[in-house]
Enzyme design. Structure first.
Site, short mmCIF file in Angstrom:
data_model
loop_
_atom_site.label_atom_id
_atom_site.label_comp_id
_atom_site.label_asym_id
_atom_site.label_seq_id
_atom_site.Cartn_x
_atom_site.Cartn_y
_atom_site.Cartn_z
CB CYS A 59 -15.60 -89.26 26.15
SG CYS A 59 -16.29 -88.44 27.53
CG HIS A 110 -19.11 -91.65 26.66
ND1 HIS A 110 -17.63 -91.80 26.85
CD2 HIS A 110 -19.05 -92.41 25.38
CE1 HIS A 110 -17.10 -92.26 25.94
NE2 HIS A 110 -17.78 -92.73 24.88
CG HIS A 122 -16.52 -93.76 21.64
ND1 HIS A 122 -16.53 -94.14 22.80
CD2 HIS A 122 -16.40 -94.84 20.81
CE1 HIS A 122 -16.52 -95.24 22.77
NE2 HIS A 122 -16.50 -95.87 21.58
#
Length: 313
Positions: A59, A110, A122
């Site tokens: 990420c 994240h 993402h």
């Protein structure tokens, strides 16, 4: 583009307020369209823990890579990126804002990039790089804030002028060609990417005059057998489905099957585009939509057209 170093919160505040930062606050900013195109070209790249390249991304590796290509430095991890920039409310999200989530019990485990509104892109562990919605049940309850580390200028979109005659082709479906790719736009982009000679504007299609901006590209692609038309018409202002796009790309780039690993639930062996979609997948050009489907009947979006072409270059 001039390199920009992202600053701590107090320094960022001085930039926004114009205090004591000299020429830095006059540096040229990337546009929203540049941001979207850069982020979208990685859609479909698989998730790899610790990955920082187009062969595999985690990420924060994804966000760092996108911002690096736009001229900005981000820290390496989601937690350290959370310490950059200034806080932004969810209702004030703009394209380019970093959105953070608590997925492992940590404040910022994240991170993704806002596309504006509720959409973000993402690198998900199970999906690879993909688009998602902040309103989905999974992400909504894990959302943990956003940071603005850079401001992006207005997008300078190049939008095809659609005549009243061309609009007749798609009036029932009300296609927004600032979002979706028209057949004419696909022709222009493919001809440019392939380096085709577009000087011959003597179009074989009855609905494209020699004066049309699509004439050269459509004629060149016709000669290659990429576009053959429908009852003599090219329909430049009509959309293209993802299944149709697969057929066009395979023909245009002369792609061959590497290993048939197709597993899309909406592409049975009986589907007319099964072979073309299989070839795209075997060449790593597509991994589908992240839900096990290819989206055969979905209209191709401009950003996805850009992503497909970038992977073929």
């Amino acid at each position: 583009m001039k390199k920009k170093i992202l600053l701590p919160i107090f320094a960022t505040f001085m930039i926004f307020s114009g205090v004591g930062m000299g020429s830095n606050n006059t540096a040229q900013a990337a546009s929203v369209s540049e941001l979207t195109a850069t982020a979208s070209k990685y859609i479909g790249v698989p998730y790899v823990y610790g990955g920082t390249t187009a062969s595999g991304l985690d990420c924060s590796g994804f966000t760092q890579l996108v911002f690096k290509q736009l001229g900005y430095d981000l820290n390496r991890t989601a937690a350290s990126q959370y310490k950059q920039g200034s806080a932004v409310s969810k209702s004030d999200l703009q394209p380019g804002d970093l959105v953070f989530f608590n997925t492992t019990g940590k404040v910022a485990s994240h991170v993704g990039i806002s596309l504006g509104g509720n959409k973000f892109v993402h690198a998900g562990t199970s999906t690879g790089v993909t688009e998602a919605s902040l309103n989905s049940s999974y992400w909504a309850k894990r959302y943990n804030g956003a940071k603005r580390v850079a401001s992006f200028g207005e997008s300078n979109k190049v939008v095809a002028a659609v005549s009243s005659v061309e609009k007749e082709e798609v009036k029932d479906s009300a296609i927004d060609f600032t979002i979706y790719a028209s057949r004419g736009e696909v022709a222009i982009q493919l001809a440019k990417t392939l380096g085709l000679n577009t000087s011959d504007t003597n179009s074989p299609f009855t609905d494209i005059k020699s004066s049309s901006k699509y004439a050269g590209a459509a004629t060149a692609l016709y000669k290659l057998g990429v576009f053959t038309g429908d009852e003599g018409k090219f329909n430049p202002a009509s959309p293209l489905t993802r299944a149709q796009m697969a057929k066009v790309l395979v023909k245009a780039f002369d792609l061959k099957m590497k290993q048939d690993t197709l597993k899309f639930t909406d592409v049975p062996t009986s589907h007319w585009a099964h072979n073309d979609i299989s070839i795209l997948a075997s060449n790593g050009i597509t991994v589908g939509k992240g839900d096990g489907t290819f989206g055969t009947n979905d209209n191709v979006m401009l950003k996805h057209l850009t992503a497909f072409i970038n992977r073929l270059q």
